[in-house]
Design a protein around this motif. Structure first.
Motif, PDB file in Angstrom:
ATOM      1  N   SER A  88      -9.697   0.953   5.256  1.00 10.02           N
ATOM      2  CA  SER A  88      -9.215   1.729   6.457  1.00 10.02           C
ATOM      3  C   SER A  88      -9.871   1.534   7.818  1.00 10.02           C
ATOM      4  O   SER A  88     -11.335   0.602   7.173  1.00 10.02           O
ATOM      5  N   THR A 116       0.855  -0.952   0.015  1.00  6.98           N
ATOM      6  CA  THR A 116      -0.077  -0.242   0.016  1.00  6.98           C
ATOM      7  C   THR A 116       0.756   1.027   0.128  1.00  6.98           C
ATOM      8  O   THR A 116       1.842   1.782   1.131  1.00  6.98           O
ATOM      9  N   LYS A 170      -7.743   6.334   0.594  1.00  6.98           N
ATOM     10  CA  LYS A 170      -8.612   4.989   1.971  1.00  6.98           C
ATOM     11  C   LYS A 170     -10.664   4.731   2.087  1.00  6.98           C
ATOM     12  O   LYS A 170     -10.551   6.420   2.245  1.00  6.98           O
ATOM     13  N   THR A 200       0.111  -1.687  -7.232  1.00  4.26           N
ATOM     14  CA  THR A 200      -0.676  -2.082  -6.927  1.00  4.26           C
ATOM     15  C   THR A 200      -1.584  -2.938  -7.733  1.00  4.26           C
ATOM     16  O   THR A 200      -0.346  -4.124  -7.734  1.00  4.26           O
ATOM     17  N   ARG A 229      -8.793  -2.445  -3.855  1.00  4.96           N
ATOM     18  CA  ARG A 229      -7.908  -3.274  -3.328  1.00  4.96           C
ATOM     19  C   ARG A 229      -6.738  -3.445  -4.592  1.00  4.96           C
ATOM     20  O   ARG A 229      -5.731  -3.127  -4.896  1.00  4.96           O
ATOM     21  N   GLU A 248      -6.682   1.469  -0.106  1.00  9.16           N
ATOM     22  CA  GLU A 248      -6.502   1.183   1.070  1.00  9.16           C
ATOM     23  C   GLU A 248      -7.991   0.610   1.750  1.00  9.16           C
ATOM     24  O   GLU A 248      -8.447   1.509   1.324  1.00  9.16           O
TER      25      GLU A 248
END
Ligand code: SF4
Length: 443
Positions: free
Chosen positions: A42, A6, A12, A128, A35, A40
Motif C-alpha cells: 500500500s 490482488t 495491505k 496470488t 507479494r 498487497e
C-alpha cells in the motif's frame, strides 16, 4: 493493478525503504516475498494494515532519518516492523520506540516475513503467487541492482558494516546469473552489480563451481563479469577493490562486453591515512594500475569516493590526496567529511579534526575535482556516443552515457522531440558540457 493480481480482501503492507542500493535490494526481496504470499503493498499509512520500515544506520544523519521514519509510521499507522542496518545496532530502536512490533537486522527477508505473519497472517488465495520471475523492483524498469554478496571481510576502521552485516557471504553464481537473466528477459537494460566488496566475490566459498543453464561456472569475480557480459545488456561494476585480479576484467571492457566503468572507493591517498583506515592499497600502486588500465581500455571511466578529515589527517596528508586527484585524473568523484559513526574504531585512533577544517578541506577537494571533471567533459564536445534514455520531459530527452551510473553520476541532456521508451539506446553528438553533465543532439 488488476483485481486478478490482488484480491479485494488482501492484507495491505506499507513499505518504507531507506538507505543505500544494498538496502534497496533487501526491500525488493521482502516485497517480492510479500507479494508472492498475497499481501498487497500500500502506498499510504492509512491504507496499510501494518508498516515495514527498512532502515539505514551507516552515519548519524541516517540514524536520525530512520528514527524519524519509524516515529512517523507509528504515529500514522501504529503497527510497525523495523528491519535493516539500524535494526542490527543494539537497543536504539527498543529504547526509542518500545511499541515497535519486531526488529530485525539487514538482509533478513525471512525474519521480516515471520514478523508480518505473526501480526497479519497471510490470506490464502488462488490468485496470488503471480510474481514475475524477475521479482518486484523498486528502481525504474530499465535498470536494476544485482546484489552478489553480503557482508565484508575487511575491517576498515571508519566502517561498522562488518559488525552489522558480518563477513563476506557470496551468493552462488548460478543463482546470481539466473536472477540477471530473468531481469534481462523482463526488459531490464542495465544491471548495476553491487556488494560491499565486488572484487572479493567467491573468496569465501573458494570459488566453488555452480551451475547456470547446465553450464558449470566458478563463483568468482572474473567469471561473473564474463557471463554477465553474455546477456547483451549494460553491465556496470560497483564497489570494486583494486586487487590485481581486477586487471583481468579490463580487456572485457575494451571489447565492450561489460561497460568500461569501474567504481573503486579509494577513500584516501596518503599512506599514513590509508594505514590508519586499514585499507589495503597503496596510492603509488594504484596510480600504476590506473595507467595500465587506460592503456588497455582508453575509454574506461573511473569513479571513486574519498573521505576528508579522517582522525589525525594532517595538512600534508590532505595535500597528498589533492596531488593524487590531479595525478589519477578520475572521471567521477564523491567526497564526504569523516563522520564518527558510533562503534567505529577510527574514533579512538587519533584526535578528531575540527568541523571547520573538515568543511574547508571538503570544499578545496570538490573545487579541484570540479575543475578536473569540467576539463574531462569538455574534451567530449564534438564526439558521438551511445546513450541510454532515462526519461523524457518538455525540454527533451534525459539520458546517461556509459560513463554515468544512475543516481550518482552525470546526465546527458539531449535536445530532441523524439519519443522513446526508457532504456532505449540512441546515438547523440555532444554539443556542450558543464561540471558534471553533457548536452547533446540526436544524430
Ligand atoms: S570494504 Fe571497508 S568500508 Fe567497505 S564494507 Fe568492508 S569494511 Fe566497510
Amino acid at each position: 493493478m488488476s483485481s486478478k493480481d490482488t484480491p479485494q480482501n488482501a492484507h495491505k503492507v506499507g513499505f518504507i525503504s531507506l538507505g543505500c542500493p544494498k538496502a534497496l535490494v533487501d526491500s525488493e526481496q521482502i516485497i517480492t516475498k510479500l507479494r508472492a504470499e498475497g499481501y498487497e503493498i500500500s502506498p499510504s499509512y492509512e491504507g496499510s494494515d501494518i508498516v515495514v520500515v527498512n532502515t539505514c544506520g551507516f552515519i548519524d544523519d541516517a540514524v536520525e532519518e530512520s528514527l524519524e521514519a519509524i516515529g512517523e509510521a507509528l504515529n500514522e499507522n501504529g503497527k510497525v516492523i523495523v528491519t535493516g542496518c539500524l535494526g542490527a545496532r543494539g537497543d536504539i530502536i527498543s529504547n526509542n520506540y518500545p511499541q515497535v512490533l519486531a526488529v530485525t537486522g539487514p538482509h533478513a527477508a525471512n525474519e521480516v516475513l515471520e514478523a508480518v505473519h505473526a501480526h497479519l497472517p497471510p490470506e490464502h488465495s488462488p490468485y496470488t503467487s503471480l510474481i514475475p520471475p524477475a521479482g518486484i523492483k523498486l528502481t525504474p524498469e530499465h535498470y536494476a541492482y544485482l546484489k552478489i554478496s553480503e557482508g565484508c571481510n575487511h575491517r576498515c576502521t571508519f566502517c561498522i558494516i562488518p559488525s552489522l552485516r558480518g563477513d563476506l557471504v557470496s551468493r552462488p553464481i548460478g543463482e546470481v546469473m539466473t536472477e540477471a537473466e530473468n531481469l534481462a528477459n523482463a526488459e531490464v537494460k542495465e544491471l548495476l552489480v553491487i556488494s560491499q566488496d565486488t572484487s572479493a566475490y567467491g573468496v569465501d566459498v573458494k570459488y566453488k563451481t555452480d551451475f547456470w543453464n547446465g553450464r558449470p561456472l566458478k563463483t568468482r569475480f572474473e567469471d561473473l563479469a564474463v557471463h554477465l557480459g553474455e546477456l547483451g545488456i549494460w553491465i556496470r561494476m560497483h564497489y570494486v577493490y583494486p586487487y590485481p585480479h581486477v586487471d583481468k576484467v579490463i580487456p572485457l571492457m575494451a571489447e565492450e562486453k561489460i561497460l568500461p566503468y569501474l567504481d573503486i572507493p579509494f577513500q584516501h591517498a596518503s599512506p599514513n591515512i590509508l594505514r590508519a583506515m586499514k585499507r589495503p592499497a597503496s596510492s603509488e600502486n594504484v596510480l600504476t594500475r590506473i595507467k595500465k588500465w587506460r592503456e588497455i581500455c582508453p575509454d574506461i571511466t573511473l569513479r571513486s569516493t574519498f573521505i576528508v578529515g579522517f582522525p589525525g589527517e594532517t595538512e600534508d596528508d590532505f595535500q597528498q590526496l589533492l596531488d593524487f586527484l590531479v595525478e589519477a585524473d578520475l572521471d567521477r568523484v564523491g567526497c564526504f567529511t569523516y563522520s564518527p559513526v558510533e562503534g567505529a574504531t577510527a574514533n579512538q585512533i587519533a584526535e578528531q579534526i575540527p568541523e571547520d577544517v573538515k568543511q574547508d578541506r571538503l570544499q578545496r577537494f570538490m573545487q579541484l575535482q570540479a575543475e578536473i571533471s569540467s576539463a574531462k567533459l569538455n574534451k567530449k564536445i564534438g564526439h558521438t556516443m551511445q546513450v541510454m534514455v532515462d526519461d523524457i520531459d518538455e525540454e527533451g530527452i534525459i539520458a546517461r552515457s556509459k560513463a554515468d551510473a544512475p543516481e550518482v553520476d552525470g546526465l546527458v541532456f539531449v535536445d530532441s522531440e523524439s519519443q522513446y521508451k526508457a532504456g532505449t539506446l540512441i546515438d547523440v553528438k555532444i554539443t556542450n558540457s558543464s561540471e558534471h553533465d553533457l548536452f547533446a543532439v540526436e544524430v
